[in-house]
Design a protein around this motif. Sequence first.
Motif, mmCIF file in Angstrom:
data_model
loop_
_atom_site.group_PDB
_atom_site.id
_atom_site.type_symbol
_atom_site.label_atom_id
_atom_site.label_comp_id
_atom_site.label_asym_id
_atom_site.label_seq_id
_atom_site.Cartn_x
_atom_site.Cartn_y
_atom_site.Cartn_z
ATOM 1 N N ALA A 109 0.891 -1.187 0.095
ATOM 2 C CA ALA A 109 -0.102 0.136 -0.125
ATOM 3 C C ALA A 109 0.841 1.282 -0.066
ATOM 4 O O ALA A 109 2.061 1.312 0.253
ATOM 5 N N THR A 110 0.292 2.263 -0.485
ATOM 6 C CA THR A 110 1.036 3.724 -0.352
ATOM 7 C C THR A 110 0.277 4.556 0.865
ATOM 8 O O THR A 110 0.745 5.606 1.142
ATOM 9 N N ALA A 111 -0.855 4.156 1.304
ATOM 10 C CA ALA A 111 -1.587 4.743 2.202
ATOM 11 C C ALA A 111 -2.485 3.811 2.941
ATOM 12 O O ALA A 111 -2.837 2.805 2.152
ATOM 13 N N THR A 112 -3.111 4.344 4.215
ATOM 14 C CA THR A 112 -3.807 3.580 4.942
ATOM 15 C C THR A 112 -4.970 4.237 5.321
ATOM 16 O O THR A 112 -4.977 5.330 5.956
ATOM 17 N N LEU A 113 -6.246 3.681 5.232
ATOM 18 C CA LEU A 113 -7.390 4.503 5.848
ATOM 19 C C LEU A 113 -8.085 3.393 7.059
ATOM 20 O O LEU A 113 -8.370 2.232 6.624
ATOM 21 N N ILE A 114 -8.028 3.909 8.363
ATOM 22 C CA ILE A 114 -8.471 2.978 9.190
ATOM 23 C C ILE A 114 -9.843 3.550 9.810
ATOM 24 O O ILE A 114 -10.313 4.319 10.494
ATOM 25 N N CYS A 115 -10.781 2.210 9.567
ATOM 26 C CA CYS A 115 -12.424 2.638 10.219
ATOM 27 C C CYS A 115 -12.676 1.449 11.041
ATOM 28 O O CYS A 115 -13.507 0.729 10.696
ATOM 29 N N ALA A 116 -11.572 1.203 11.901
ATOM 30 C CA ALA A 116 -11.844 -0.086 12.809
ATOM 31 C C ALA A 116 -13.150 0.131 13.579
ATOM 32 O O ALA A 116 -13.534 1.160 14.177
ATOM 33 N N LEU A 131 4.996 2.804 11.306
ATOM 34 C CA LEU A 131 6.239 2.117 11.220
ATOM 35 C C LEU A 131 6.436 1.725 9.982
ATOM 36 O O LEU A 131 7.739 1.550 9.571
ATOM 37 N N ALA A 132 5.487 1.665 9.088
ATOM 38 C CA ALA A 132 5.878 1.309 7.569
ATOM 39 C C ALA A 132 6.126 2.478 6.736
ATOM 40 O O ALA A 132 6.362 2.463 5.694
ATOM 41 N N GLY A 133 5.919 3.748 7.258
ATOM 42 C CA GLY A 133 6.314 4.914 6.892
ATOM 43 C C GLY A 133 4.868 5.400 5.818
ATOM 44 O O GLY A 133 5.403 5.870 4.754
ATOM 45 N N ALA A 216 -0.694 17.656 18.309
ATOM 46 C CA ALA A 216 0.634 17.958 19.014
ATOM 47 C C ALA A 216 1.502 16.628 19.307
ATOM 48 O O ALA A 216 0.368 15.786 20.045
ATOM 49 N N ARG A 217 2.539 16.495 19.375
ATOM 50 C CA ARG A 217 3.234 15.145 19.924
ATOM 51 C C ARG A 217 3.077 15.333 21.611
ATOM 52 O O ARG A 217 3.286 16.408 22.173
ATOM 53 N N ARG A 218 2.825 14.301 22.075
ATOM 54 C CA ARG A 218 2.735 14.308 23.719
ATOM 55 C C ARG A 218 4.086 13.991 24.084
ATOM 56 O O ARG A 218 4.959 13.390 23.295
ATOM 57 N N PRO A 219 4.488 14.872 25.183
ATOM 58 C CA PRO A 219 5.627 14.756 25.794
ATOM 59 C C PRO A 219 6.236 13.380 26.005
ATOM 60 O O PRO A 219 5.483 12.616 26.509
ATOM 61 N N GLY A 220 7.186 12.646 25.736
ATOM 62 C CA GLY A 220 7.710 11.558 25.903
ATOM 63 C C GLY A 220 7.365 10.490 25.109
ATOM 64 O O GLY A 220 7.699 9.137 25.170
ATOM 65 N N CYS A 221 6.288 10.522 23.828
ATOM 66 C CA CYS A 221 6.131 9.779 23.041
ATOM 67 C C CYS A 221 7.279 9.531 22.184
ATOM 68 O O CYS A 221 7.890 10.069 21.528
ATOM 69 N N GLY A 222 7.398 7.945 22.088
ATOM 70 C CA GLY A 222 8.235 7.411 21.152
ATOM 71 C C GLY A 222 8.066 7.787 19.642
ATOM 72 O O GLY A 222 9.070 7.412 18.921
ATOM 73 N N CYS A 223 7.151 8.188 19.126
ATOM 74 C CA CYS A 223 6.973 8.481 17.817
ATOM 75 C C CYS A 223 7.856 9.754 17.276
ATOM 76 O O CYS A 223 8.015 9.487 16.117
ATOM 77 N N ARG A 224 8.451 10.233 17.973
ATOM 78 C CA ARG A 224 9.359 11.396 17.774
ATOM 79 C C ARG A 224 10.759 10.537 17.024
ATOM 80 O O ARG A 224 11.415 11.211 16.319
ATOM 81 N N LEU A 225 11.013 9.519 17.489
ATOM 82 C CA LEU A 225 11.980 8.761 17.340
ATOM 83 C C LEU A 225 11.935 8.099 15.904
ATOM 84 O O LEU A 225 13.187 7.546 15.567
ATOM 85 N N PHE A 226 10.808 7.614 15.487
ATOM 86 C CA PHE A 226 10.783 6.994 14.089
ATOM 87 C C PHE A 226 10.078 7.756 13.042
ATOM 88 O O PHE A 226 9.283 8.422 13.321
#
Length: 226
Positions: A109-116, A131-133, A216-226
Amino acid sequence: MSDADAEARFAGQALLPGFADAGLPRLRDARVHVVGAGPVAAPALLYLARAGVGTLYLDDGADVEPGDSGAWLYAPAQVGQSRLLAALEVLRAASCTVEVRPAASDTSATATLICARSEGVARTSAERARLAGLPHVVALGDAGGGEVISIPIGAPCFACASRPGARVQPRGGAAAAIGTLAALELLLLVAGAAPGQERGRRIALVEGRPGAEATARRPGCGCRLF
């Protein structure tokens, strides 16, 4: 597809700012993994198919439920049938120019739509896309309406952007509104026409009224690293 067919397919989109040049080829070549095919996903899937997205990969293992019969894709006679197979049939009939397939482990895929159906599934699917970018959009219902979260590559993750709510599966007009907003957000991401393309945003739907805000990114969230 002939040049005339291609022109007709994208006539409406060509009028939108940001679509006329690079946006249309991106839309035509997009491969969208759609998680869920229930009441919220149904109008979104039809929107994407009619918009001319290149390929839709459907990912839903449930059967059609009684409440799904008013969700755009399913007839009352299809209750109890595979939701995936029923949706494939309707979407292929809705647009002969869009390829519609079941999602598989090797889906590219090139994009994802999530309607779970649940926030847990949405969170897992969003993290997998991040994580798949892949740019992704998450649509969730709650007791007051719902939220649509647009997450471009590098933007604050779903965990940063979502807000607590009494998660429910919306029906009728609420489901249609959330699904349509989610599909539009995904089209803007795919075409590179989203406002503030590098930033995410959250659209909250409360009693039928949408309100958008940058995430906004939450303080300490690991998503900043990836």
